[in-house]
Design a protein around this motif. Structure first.
Motif, short mmCIF file in Angstrom:
data_model
loop_
_atom_site.label_atom_id
_atom_site.label_comp_id
_atom_site.label_asym_id
_atom_site.label_seq_id
_atom_site.Cartn_x
_atom_site.Cartn_y
_atom_site.Cartn_z
N GLU A 386 0.83 -1.21 0.00
CA GLU A 386 0.00 0.00 0.00
C GLU A 386 0.87 1.25 0.00
O GLU A 386 0.47 2.29 -0.56
N LEU A 387 2.04 1.16 0.57
CA LEU A 387 2.94 2.31 0.69
C LEU A 387 3.80 2.53 -0.55
O LEU A 387 4.32 3.62 -0.76
N ASN A 388 3.97 1.47 -1.37
CA ASN A 388 4.89 1.54 -2.50
C ASN A 388 4.29 0.89 -3.74
O ASN A 388 3.67 -0.16 -3.66
N GLU A 389 4.51 1.54 -4.88
CA GLU A 389 4.09 0.95 -6.14
C GLU A 389 4.86 -0.33 -6.42
O GLU A 389 4.31 -1.33 -6.92
N GLN A 390 6.16 -0.32 -6.09
CA GLN A 390 7.02 -1.50 -6.27
C GLN A 390 7.79 -1.74 -4.96
O GLN A 390 8.94 -1.33 -4.82
#
Length: 558
Positions: A386-390
């Motif tokens: 949820e915090l990072n695209e990758q």
């Protein structure tokens, strides 16, 4: 072999008459190997081959490395170490030792013990590399005492297969100082000393005596420290790093190989998601020698490659131990190696649960070296996605049973967006639509063979931090365009010898640049270092088995 030759060697009637090629012998051996039902049975079969027919063993390992690496090293070596006292009688041929077993003897006894280890009949044994452990922290399995000999043996097999070190120039050593593992102390089959480990003062005195004895017999040998308890691992490295040719694979090797994967992960995220390198936040779950070694390597990368100050680079890291986030005001006494990364910006707040720490730090990279299976729960993995695209997730604990999460768990919890590398091999993940994802494996095998080969060839007075960094950077840069396009963080395993040559060349070049290289032969070939390195890599096909003088010597290992 014709009848006259067989008669001359005294072999008539002692074996079948047919003479086979090595390829036929390999085919038969693989047939037998693949008929074994468990990995441990395969390990025992290969160990027997190693001590009775080294030439054939390494032909198979080198040519079938993807299949054999999990058999001769992780994950199987963990099981083999746990069972070593039970399987030991079935591993070596008659009269053949699989390694050097040292104890706390007088210096003269130690020298004699070292000198009488001659594993190859009719060969002059002059080892170039020794891997030594005291069995106090084997993989993620803890104190296994003398059973830890499987680790030095396994590492040196990878030196031969991965970097072309001559097997006749390798020395596996276990320093048996007892064990604090009650299970083994009470086990009637345990083969080691039945005593508790010595205190620190005694420990360092004994190790110093052993190191001096090894150097008395083999003055130019490279010593690799492997799987020592965290405090002793740092203590030994600090004491010996600049005094002799040595390195610690758990601290420096692990740090270098994980840094290489992190470099390629950072490059990928920057290119595809626009995250600048200096904007990363790294949480380490685990605070032992390997974790701190990895953090040190990544920190140096940010300083050297991205111009961050030491303080700026240090502040990228949050380290977690069994009591939670390491802070200066946590209220407990911190081990010396943890103090450097202890946070002082937590405003009195303490965080113990990993999910709470993830919510607090909002990391872009999560690295596990805790030996706590399942520590990266679905909730933790979902949150970091949820915090990072990758999200970059590296569960590095070995063996597989100790990994913080599996590749499948990471893929499912992050909607297949995770950038992943583990310390042990995991299977390819296939999405419901048929798309395949191959996990990265941050295996030290990508670093230490090339690092050791480079050190043996360059003969530097010591292995510097910049040589370790050069090895890591060379590994990161060794990816082919096809591997980059496929999203790989590490090269494909079949390329390991090519990659080790590249790593060794970088180490040699750095040793030359730092004016630490002492090999006249190397210094005469600076214009073609890679060719020089490749020309010094042993392969089974390049050796001719010595002709036996009698029937008794007809099973020569090389």
């Amino acid at each position: 072999m014709d009848a006259a030759k067989r008669s001359q060697l005294g072999l008539n009637g002692l074996s079948p008459v047919r003479v086979e090629t090595l390829d036929i012998q390999k085919k038969r051996a693989l047939h037998q190997l693949r008929s074994k039902h468990t990995l441990l049975e395969k390990y025992i079969f290969m160990a027997q081959m190693r001590t009775t027919n080294t030439h054939l063993f390494y032909k198979i390992v080198i040519e079938e490395l993807e299949e054999l690496a999990p058999v001769i090293y992780t994950p199987t070596v963990g099981t083999a170490c746990l069972e070593y006292s039970n399987i030991y009688p079935f591993l070596a041929g008659p009269g053949v030792s699989d390694g050097l077993y040292l104890t706390d003897n007088t210096s003269s006894d130690l020298i004699t013990m070292i000198q009488q280890y001659q594993p190859f009949p009719n060969e002059t044994f002059q080892p170039e590399i020794a891997v030594i452990s005291d069995g106090s922290r084997i993989l993620g399995l803890g104190d296994l005492g003398v059973n830890g000999i499987g680790i030095p043996i396994g590492k040196l097999q990878l030196y031969v297969a991965g970097a072309g070190i001559d097997p006749r120039k390798t020395l596996p050593i276990i320093l048996d100082l007892g064990t604090n593992n009650t299970k083994f102390l009470e086990d009637e089959f345990y083969l080691g000393l039945r005593q508790h480990r010595p205190n620190d003062q005694q420990f360092y005195e004994i190790v110093d005596k052993v190191i001096q004895s090894i150097h008395s017999v083999y003055p130019n040998i490279l010593i690799q420290f492997e799987d020592w308890s965290s405090e002793h691992a740092f203590g030994l490295l600090e004491k010996y790093q600049k005094k002799m040719l040595c390195f610690n694979d758990d601290i420096q090797g692990t740090g270098a190989v994980i840094l290489s994967g992190v470099i390629n992960a950072i490059r990928k995220v920057q290119k595809e998601s626009g995250v600048a390198p200096q904007d990363h936040r790294v949480v380490f779950y685990g605070a032992g020698s390997a974790a701190i070694g990895v953090a040190n390597q990544i920190q140096h990368y940010f300083q050297i490659e991205h111009g961050l100050t030491e303080e700026q680079a240090k502040n990228i890291f949050w380290i977690v131990d069994s009591k939670g986030l390491i802070t200066l005001d946590r209220g407990d006494t911190l081990a010396q190696h943890k103090i450097y990364y202890a946070r002082d910006d937590n405003h009195g707040q303490q965080y113990k649960a990993l999910l709470d720490i993830v919510n607090y730090v909002k990391p872009t990279i999560l690295i596990g070296l805790s030996s706590i299976p399942g520590a990266f729960s679905s909730q933790v993995l979902t949150r970091i996605a949820e915090l990072n695209e990758q999200p970059i997730v590296f569960p590095l604990s070995n063996p597989a049973t100790q990994a913080e999460c599996t590749f499948e768990q990471a893929m499912q919890a992050t909607q297949h967006r995770v950038i992943f590398a583990s310390g042990t091999a995991f299977p390819t993940y296939v999405e419901p639509n048929g798309k395949k994802h191959v996990p990265g494996q941050g295996n030290n095998m990508y670093i230490f063979p090339g690092l050791g080969l480079g050190a043996v060839l360059a003969k530097p007075s010591y292995i510097s931090d910049r040589m370790i960094f050069a090895a890591s950077k060379a590994l990161a840069d060794s990816l082919t365009p096809d591997e980059i396009n496929a999203g790989y963080l590490y090269p494909s395993l079949p390329r390991i010898r090519q990659v080790s040559a590249i790593v060794a060349t970088a180490v040699c070049q750095e040793a030359i640049d730092e004016k630490l290289a002492q090999s006249p032969d190397l210094l005469a070939h600076t214009a073609s270092l890679l060719d020089y390195v490749v020309s010094h890599m042993w392969a089974p096909q390049s050796l001719h088995a010595p002709q036996p003088k009698s029937a008794a010597s007809s099973t020569s290992r090389i």
